[in-house]
Motif scaffolding. Structure first.
Motif, PDB file in Angstrom:
ATOM      1  N   ALA A 126     -10.206  46.714 -69.594  1.00 16.60           N
ATOM      2  CA  ALA A 126      -9.421  46.459 -68.377  1.00 16.60           C
ATOM      3  C   ALA A 126      -8.241  45.544 -68.696  1.00 16.60           C
ATOM      4  O   ALA A 126      -7.121  45.751 -68.229  1.00 16.60           O
ATOM      5  CB  ALA A 126     -10.317  45.830 -67.312  1.00 16.60           C
ATOM      6  N   LEU A 127      -8.509  44.540 -69.524  1.00 17.47           N
ATOM      7  CA  LEU A 127      -7.459  43.578 -69.875  1.00 17.47           C
ATOM      8  C   LEU A 127      -6.313  44.262 -70.636  1.00 17.47           C
ATOM      9  O   LEU A 127      -5.140  44.066 -70.332  1.00 17.47           O
ATOM     10  CB  LEU A 127      -8.072  42.467 -70.739  1.00 17.47           C
ATOM     11  CG  LEU A 127      -7.208  41.240 -70.953  1.00 17.47           C
ATOM     12  CD1 LEU A 127      -7.148  40.412 -69.677  1.00 17.47           C
ATOM     13  CD2 LEU A 127      -7.749  40.374 -72.096  1.00 17.47           C
ATOM     14  N   VAL A 128      -6.695  45.050 -71.625  1.00 14.45           N
ATOM     15  CA  VAL A 128      -5.682  45.730 -72.443  1.00 14.45           C
ATOM     16  C   VAL A 128      -4.855  46.662 -71.568  1.00 14.45           C
ATOM     17  O   VAL A 128      -3.615  46.656 -71.620  1.00 14.45           O
ATOM     18  CB  VAL A 128      -6.339  46.519 -73.605  1.00 14.45           C
ATOM     19  CG1 VAL A 128      -5.312  47.384 -74.306  1.00 14.45           C
ATOM     20  CG2 VAL A 128      -7.000  45.565 -74.590  1.00 14.45           C
ATOM     21  N   THR A 129      -5.517  47.445 -70.745  1.00 16.50           N
ATOM     22  CA  THR A 129      -4.791  48.401 -69.915  1.00 16.50           C
ATOM     23  C   THR A 129      -3.820  47.688 -68.986  1.00 16.50           C
ATOM     24  O   THR A 129      -2.704  48.117 -68.788  1.00 16.50           O
ATOM     25  CB  THR A 129      -5.792  49.240 -69.085  1.00 16.50           C
ATOM     26  OG1 THR A 129      -6.771  49.753 -69.981  1.00 16.50           O
ATOM     27  CG2 THR A 129      -5.106  50.374 -68.382  1.00 16.50           C
ATOM     28  N   GLN A 130      -4.252  46.550 -68.479  1.00 14.46           N
ATOM     29  CA  GLN A 130      -3.408  45.840 -67.517  1.00 14.46           C
ATOM     30  C   GLN A 130      -2.231  45.119 -68.169  1.00 14.46           C
ATOM     31  O   GLN A 130      -1.147  45.081 -67.604  1.00 14.46           O
ATOM     32  CB  GLN A 130      -4.274  44.833 -66.744  1.00 14.46           C
ATOM     33  CG  GLN A 130      -3.571  44.258 -65.540  1.00 14.46           C
ATOM     34  CD  GLN A 130      -4.545  43.479 -64.664  1.00 14.46           C
ATOM     35  OE1 GLN A 130      -5.771  43.614 -64.803  1.00 14.46           O
ATOM     36  NE2 GLN A 130      -4.020  42.677 -63.766  1.00 14.46           N
ATOM     37  N   TYR A 131      -2.425  44.555 -69.338  1.00 11.66           N
ATOM     38  CA  TYR A 131      -1.395  43.654 -69.875  1.00 11.66           C
ATOM     39  C   TYR A 131      -0.666  44.139 -71.114  1.00 11.66           C
ATOM     40  O   TYR A 131       0.265  43.487 -71.577  1.00 11.66           O
ATOM     41  CB  TYR A 131      -2.012  42.277 -70.152  1.00 11.66           C
ATOM     42  CG  TYR A 131      -2.438  41.577 -68.886  1.00 11.66           C
ATOM     43  CD1 TYR A 131      -1.480  41.129 -67.972  1.00 11.66           C
ATOM     44  CD2 TYR A 131      -3.771  41.393 -68.576  1.00 11.66           C
ATOM     45  CE1 TYR A 131      -1.856  40.501 -66.795  1.00 11.66           C
ATOM     46  CE2 TYR A 131      -4.164  40.776 -67.401  1.00 11.66           C
ATOM     47  CZ  TYR A 131      -3.199  40.329 -66.513  1.00 11.66           C
ATOM     48  OH  TYR A 131      -3.572  39.715 -65.349  1.00 11.66           O
ATOM     49  N   GLN A 132      -1.084  45.278 -71.667  1.00 13.71           N
ATOM     50  CA  GLN A 132      -0.463  45.762 -72.894  1.00 13.71           C
ATOM     51  C   GLN A 132       1.055  45.936 -72.727  1.00 13.71           C
ATOM     52  O   GLN A 132       1.831  45.585 -73.612  1.00 13.71           O
ATOM     53  CB  GLN A 132      -1.112  47.102 -73.290  1.00 13.71           C
ATOM     54  CG  GLN A 132      -0.497  47.770 -74.495  1.00 13.71           C
ATOM     55  CD  GLN A 132      -1.225  47.393 -75.786  1.00 13.71           C
ATOM     56  OE1 GLN A 132      -2.005  46.440 -75.808  1.00 13.71           O
ATOM     57  NE2 GLN A 132      -0.974  48.120 -76.830  1.00 13.71           N
ATOM     58  N   GLY A 133       1.486  46.476 -71.567  1.00 14.85           N
ATOM     59  CA  GLY A 133       2.909  46.733 -71.339  1.00 14.85           C
ATOM     60  C   GLY A 133       3.733  45.457 -71.405  1.00 14.85           C
ATOM     61  O   GLY A 133       4.779  45.399 -72.051  1.00 14.85           O
ATOM     62  N   ALA A 134       3.242  44.424 -70.735  1.00 13.44           N
ATOM     63  CA  ALA A 134       3.968  43.149 -70.723  1.00 13.44           C
ATOM     64  C   ALA A 134       3.993  42.538 -72.118  1.00 13.44           C
ATOM     65  O   ALA A 134       5.010  41.997 -72.567  1.00 13.44           O
ATOM     66  CB  ALA A 134       3.302  42.191 -69.744  1.00 13.44           C
ATOM     67  N   MET A 135       2.864  42.652 -72.835  1.00 10.75           N
ATOM     68  CA  MET A 135       2.814  42.075 -74.183  1.00 10.75           C
ATOM     69  C   MET A 135       3.754  42.812 -75.128  1.00 10.75           C
ATOM     70  O   MET A 135       4.437  42.203 -75.953  1.00 10.75           O
ATOM     71  CB  MET A 135       1.376  42.087 -74.703  1.00 10.75           C
ATOM     72  CG  MET A 135       0.523  41.025 -74.003  1.00 10.75           C
ATOM     73  SD  MET A 135      -1.239  41.145 -74.293  1.00 10.75           S
ATOM     74  CE  MET A 135      -1.381  40.754 -76.025  1.00 10.75           C
TER      75      MET A 135
END
Lengths: 86, 200
Positions: free
Chosen positions: B20-29
């Motif tokens: 869930a974390l990766v899916t949510q924040y990968q774009g911003a990172m």
């Protein structure tokens, strides 16, 4: 008197709340009389929301990444066992 | 999943929480990594950052939001990769494929020569209904400079404050404003072009 070109130049700062009080007043005065600049600002806000809502690309190689993270997690657990009180 | 539930899951090492974390924040990172090291090494930086997140999650003190913490880890990982080699911030003027709202749109006295065209809708959902426009916007984003694209995504997609973007990317407030403005005008020009012609 602010021109339409000046208004466009300040448009991002307007959206981000970066204008001084004096600049805000002259922008508002211009918008009150200029239909085309009102349309421009309205549509600039729309395009901001379009970028917000553009669907995300799926994460490439999610499974590989999650496996690497799980391995890191296990390594951490092992290190903690070793570091723990004897 | 709330941030609290997510954190509890991460600390317990639950795979679902990581996913869930990766899916949510990968774009911003990725946007942060691209701005600092460029596209070619960004994916590696993001991967290293995720491993650092796993190592350090127990130390996350919740003084900042989870998102800020993740992006700070990413920026630090990217900066370490650069090995303190200070990159020149290049305020380039790459034009998007449909140009910008520039001087030739105005008369010499500064009034519109050709005012902005009306769009068929003011609703982002209605506009984005057209797959062709979504592809067209991706094309415009990919044609911007890496820094311009990242600043735009961090501000208008991830809703970061300007100050936060300055700190993460080590660029001045005025440079962030210039980059953001140019990127927004390129996106505007693409939307306008598509609304007028129906094509990319």
């Amino acid at each position: 008197m602010l021109t339409c070109r000046d208004l466009v130049a300040q448009s991002s700062d307007l959206l981000d709340g970066e204008l001084s009080l004096r600049q805000r007043i002259s922008v508002r005065a211009h918008l009150a009389i200029c239909f085309r600049c009102r349309r421009f600002i309205r549509q600039l806000r729309v395009s901001q929301r379009v970028i917000r809502q553009l669907p995300d690309a799926p994460v490439a190689e999610l499974d590989t990444l999650l496996r690497a993270m799980a391995a890191q997690q296990r390594k951490k657990g092992t290190a903690a066992d070793h570091d723990g009180p004897q | 999943m709330t941030e609290e539930q997510l954190l509890a899951g991460l600390r317990a090492g639950h795979q679902a929480a990581y996913a869930a974390l990766v899916t949510q924040y990968q774009g911003a990172m990725r946007a942060v990594a691209i701005a600092i090291v460029g596209s070619s090494s960004a994916d590696e930086v993001v991967q290293d950052s995720w491993l650092a997140v796993v190592r350090n999650i127990d130390g996350f003190a919740e003084r900042s939001s989870l998102k800020t913490w993740l992006l700070t880890i990413t920026a630090n990982t990217a900066k370490t990769r650069l090995k303190k080699q200070r990159r020149e911030v290049f305020i380039d003027d790459l034009r998007g494929p449909h140009g910008s709202i520039d001087n030739d749109r105005f008369q010499p006295d500064g009034h519109w020569q050709q005012g902005p065209a009306g769009w068929h809708s003011d609703s982002p959902e209605a506009l984005l209904d057209a797959q062709e426009l979504r592809d067209c916007l991706e094309h415009t984003l990919s044609s911007l400079s890496e820094l311009q694209r990242s600043v735009l995504l961090l501000r208008d997609r991830q809703c970061l404050e300007l100050e936060e973007i300055c700190n993460l990317l080590d660029i001045s407030h005025s440079n962030v404003r210039v980059l953001l403005h140019r990127a927004r005008l390129s996106v505007f020009a693409t939307l306008e072009h598509f609304e007028v012609t129906g094509e990319c």
